[in-house]
Design an enzyme around this catalytic site. Structure first.
Site, PDB file in Angstrom:
ATOM      1  N   SER A 153       3.185  -8.736   7.408  1.00 53.10           N
ATOM      2  CA  SER A 153       4.072  -9.121   6.310  1.00 53.10           C
ATOM      3  C   SER A 153       3.432 -10.246   5.501  1.00 53.10           C
ATOM      4  O   SER A 153       2.923 -11.220   6.074  1.00 53.10           O
ATOM      5  CB  SER A 153       5.422  -9.588   6.852  1.00 53.10           C
ATOM      6  OG  SER A 153       6.189 -10.203   5.833  1.00 53.10           O
ATOM      7  N   CYS A 161      13.263   2.079   5.658  1.00 53.04           N
ATOM      8  CA  CYS A 161      13.683   1.435   6.910  1.00 53.04           C
ATOM      9  C   CYS A 161      14.894   0.527   6.685  1.00 53.04           C
ATOM     10  O   CYS A 161      15.694   0.325   7.604  1.00 53.04           O
ATOM     11  CB  CYS A 161      12.528   0.660   7.529  1.00 53.04           C
ATOM     12  SG  CYS A 161      11.753  -0.540   6.439  1.00 53.04           S
ATOM     13  N   ALA A 197       0.843  -1.206   0.000  1.00 55.60           N
ATOM     14  CA  ALA A 197       0.000   0.000   0.000  1.00 55.60           C
ATOM     15  C   ALA A 197       0.871   1.247   0.000  1.00 55.60           C
ATOM     16  O   ALA A 197       0.576   2.224   0.691  1.00 55.60           O
ATOM     17  CB  ALA A 197      -0.941  -0.006   1.205  1.00 55.60           C
ATOM     18  N   ALA A 242      12.631  -9.912  -2.317  1.00 52.41           N
ATOM     19  CA  ALA A 242      12.336 -11.101  -1.513  1.00 52.41           C
ATOM     20  C   ALA A 242      10.825 -11.332  -1.425  1.00 52.41           C
ATOM     21  O   ALA A 242      10.345 -12.459  -1.587  1.00 52.41           O
ATOM     22  CB  ALA A 242      12.941 -10.955  -0.118  1.00 52.41           C
ATOM     23  N   ALA A 243      10.074 -10.275  -1.180  1.00 52.28           N
ATOM     24  CA  ALA A 243       8.614 -10.409  -1.089  1.00 52.28           C
ATOM     25  C   ALA A 243       8.017 -10.750  -2.450  1.00 52.28           C
ATOM     26  O   ALA A 243       7.067 -11.543  -2.539  1.00 52.28           O
ATOM     27  CB  ALA A 243       8.006  -9.113  -0.555  1.00 52.28           C
ATOM     28  N   ARG A 247       4.099  11.553  -2.471  1.00 51.76           N
ATOM     29  CA  ARG A 247       3.741  10.717  -3.610  1.00 51.76           C
ATOM     30  C   ARG A 247       2.709   9.635  -3.276  1.00 51.76           C
ATOM     31  O   ARG A 247       2.222   8.975  -4.183  1.00 51.76           O
ATOM     32  CB  ARG A 247       4.989  10.045  -4.197  1.00 51.76           C
ATOM     33  CG  ARG A 247       5.695   9.102  -3.241  1.00 51.76           C
ATOM     34  CD  ARG A 247       6.988   8.564  -3.811  1.00 51.76           C
ATOM     35  NE  ARG A 247       7.637   7.660  -2.890  1.00 51.76           N
ATOM     36  CZ  ARG A 247       8.415   8.020  -1.883  1.00 51.76           C
ATOM     37  NH1 ARG A 247       8.644   9.304  -1.678  1.00 51.76           N
ATOM     38  NH2 ARG A 247       8.968   7.138  -1.096  1.00 51.76           N
TER      39      ARG A 247
END
Length: 447
Positions: free
Chosen positions: A95, A173, A25, A120-121, A59
């Site tokens: 996650s 992060c 999101a 990775a996701a 943005r």
């Protein structure tokens, strides 16, 4: 060619009944969620682990300043419902790699749409969709470039079928809290240069991210962290540049703050280090007393291709800060420097700062030559690119739900003329512009 959502009433009816999953999101995700409800999708589930940072506000237009520190997925849901109150939207602050979201979970959907910012996701969702035999629409942006592709088991290539180029945009992060590759440290060092000597940018914050969702798994904890430092919703922290000026750009104080104090603060965010090697703080006094024999340059050949030791990079950091401070003084009050990879003091600073951070996070340090080559290839996020890509995702989603897989294609957005082989097709662009105008009109009535 007519727009499918206007002319195909059977498809329009299926939109209100199908169940879709949006993973992410953020930049693309905000635009995509808005597009979906305005196109007619009624049953949407969205998942994102991240919380809203002030740097997202330029943005990610579903978020406002009052939302800083809150769950992206939850706030996105609330904002999108203003466009279509009758929509049924479920938000997960979690996650997608959590074992709870297994193959059975994915089988609940007719379509999955990725709006992710890390490989990775993406790999994980790709594998889950293949296992569940659910169509996946993969997307991504890098500056003014973007791509959308449909992945269907047995009919198309999957996300991992082709090798991918090195990632050039990274979650904030990761840069600020948990770097795992040298490029993360180089991006951080470039951001640090701008925060200290150049034009400050909220997107380029370098201090530890106190609202890191991974450090505070509970969304209430994440919001509390943000609220603790910004109780009235306003950002009143002393900027990195203001603090540096207050010290007179003292190289030793800068060194100890960046590589000792900030790292010790990161260590208090203990959840980050349960499955990672914890960083090791550096202290100027201890490094200054190291035997120089331990700091001999590694490698042969040109000076720029040699890798120094910790003491060598600490000394380079000290010298470069003094040089850049002198340049600021010469330019006068309120002056700013512009980072240029061909400017020796600027390159010295980024090389030293990046390598010291690599050492803190137990990575192999890099030569000036390697740092320079990587530092020149960092790409910013562009809001308009996200908007166009989100529009293209919806177009491919309509084809997918209408079982028109032979009409689905990989679409690349590039800064060049429109060739049907590798850029946005003219009729596709017509549809995207149609939707963007329509959505802009709807959005203007809500703001």
């Amino acid at each position: 060619e007519s727009v499918p959502i206007i002319t195909n009433f059977k498809l329009a009816e299926s939109l209100s009944s199908c169940r879709v999953l949006v993973v992410g999101a953020g930049g693309i995700g905000c635009e995509l969620l808005k597009n979906l409800v305005l196109t007619g999708f009624k049953n949407i589930e969205v998942i994102d682990l991240d919380t809203i940072d002030v740097s997202n506000l330029n943005r990610q237009f579903l978020f406002q300043k009052k939302h800083v520190g809150k769950s992206k997925a939850q706030v996105a849901k609330e904002s999108v419902l203003r466009f279509c109150p009758s929509a049924n939207i479920t938000a997960y602050h979690d996650s997608i790699m959590n074992p709870d979201y297994n193959v059975e979970f994915f089988r609940n959907f007719q379509l999955v749409m990725n709006a992710l910012d890390n490989r990775a996701a993406r790999n994980h969702v790709n594998r889950m969709c293949l296992a569940a035999d659910i169509p996946l629409i993969e997307s991504g942006t890098a500056g003014y470039l973007g791509q959308v592709t449909v992945i269907k088991k047995g009919q198309t290539e999957c996300y991992e079928c082709q090798p991918k180029p090195t990632q050039k945009t990274f979650p904030g992060c990761t840069i600020r809290n948990t770097p795992s590759e040298p490029i993360h440290c180089i991006v951080w060092a470039k951001y640090l240069y701008n925060q200290l000597f150049g034009e400050e940018d909220a997107d380029q914050e370098v201090s530890p991210d106190t609202a890191d969702p991974e450090a505070a798994w509970n969304p209430a904890d994440a919001a509390a962290r943000a609220t603790a430092s910004n109780k009235d919703g306003d950002i009143k922290r002393v900027s990195t540049k203001e603090w540096a000026r207050s010290t007179g750009y003292d190289p030793v104080k800068l060194f100890n703050k960046l590589f000792k104090d900030d790292i010790m603060y990161l260590l208090t965010m203990d959840k980050l280090w349960k499955k990672r090697k914890a960083p090791l703080p550096l202290d100027w006094t201890e490094i200054h007393h190291l035997e120089f024999s331990q700091e001999e340059a590694c490698g042969t050949g040109l000076k720029d291709q040699q890798v120094l030791g910790v003491q060598g990079y600490a000394q380079l950091f000290h010298r470069s800060v003094e040089t850049l401070r002198s340049q600021l003084i010469e330019k006068g009050e309120g002056a700013e420097l512009v980072w240029d990879k061909d400017d020796p003091p600027a390159m010295d600073f980024v090389t030293a700062a990046a390598n010291l951070r690599m050492n803190v996070f137990s990575m192999n340090m890099k030569s000036r030559f390697d740092v320079k080559s990587m530092a020149g290839n960092i790409i910013p996020a562009i809001a308009t690119t996200n908007a166009v890509i989100a529009g293209l995702i919806v177009l491919e989603a309509l084809k997918t739900l209408n079982s028109e897989f032979d009409q689905c294609r990989t679409v690349n957005l590039q800064c060049c003329s429109f060739h049907t082989r590798h850029t946005v097709l003219k009729h596709e662009l017509h549809h995207v512009l149609f939707y963007l105008v329509l959505f802009s009109i709807c959005f203007s009535h809500l703001v």
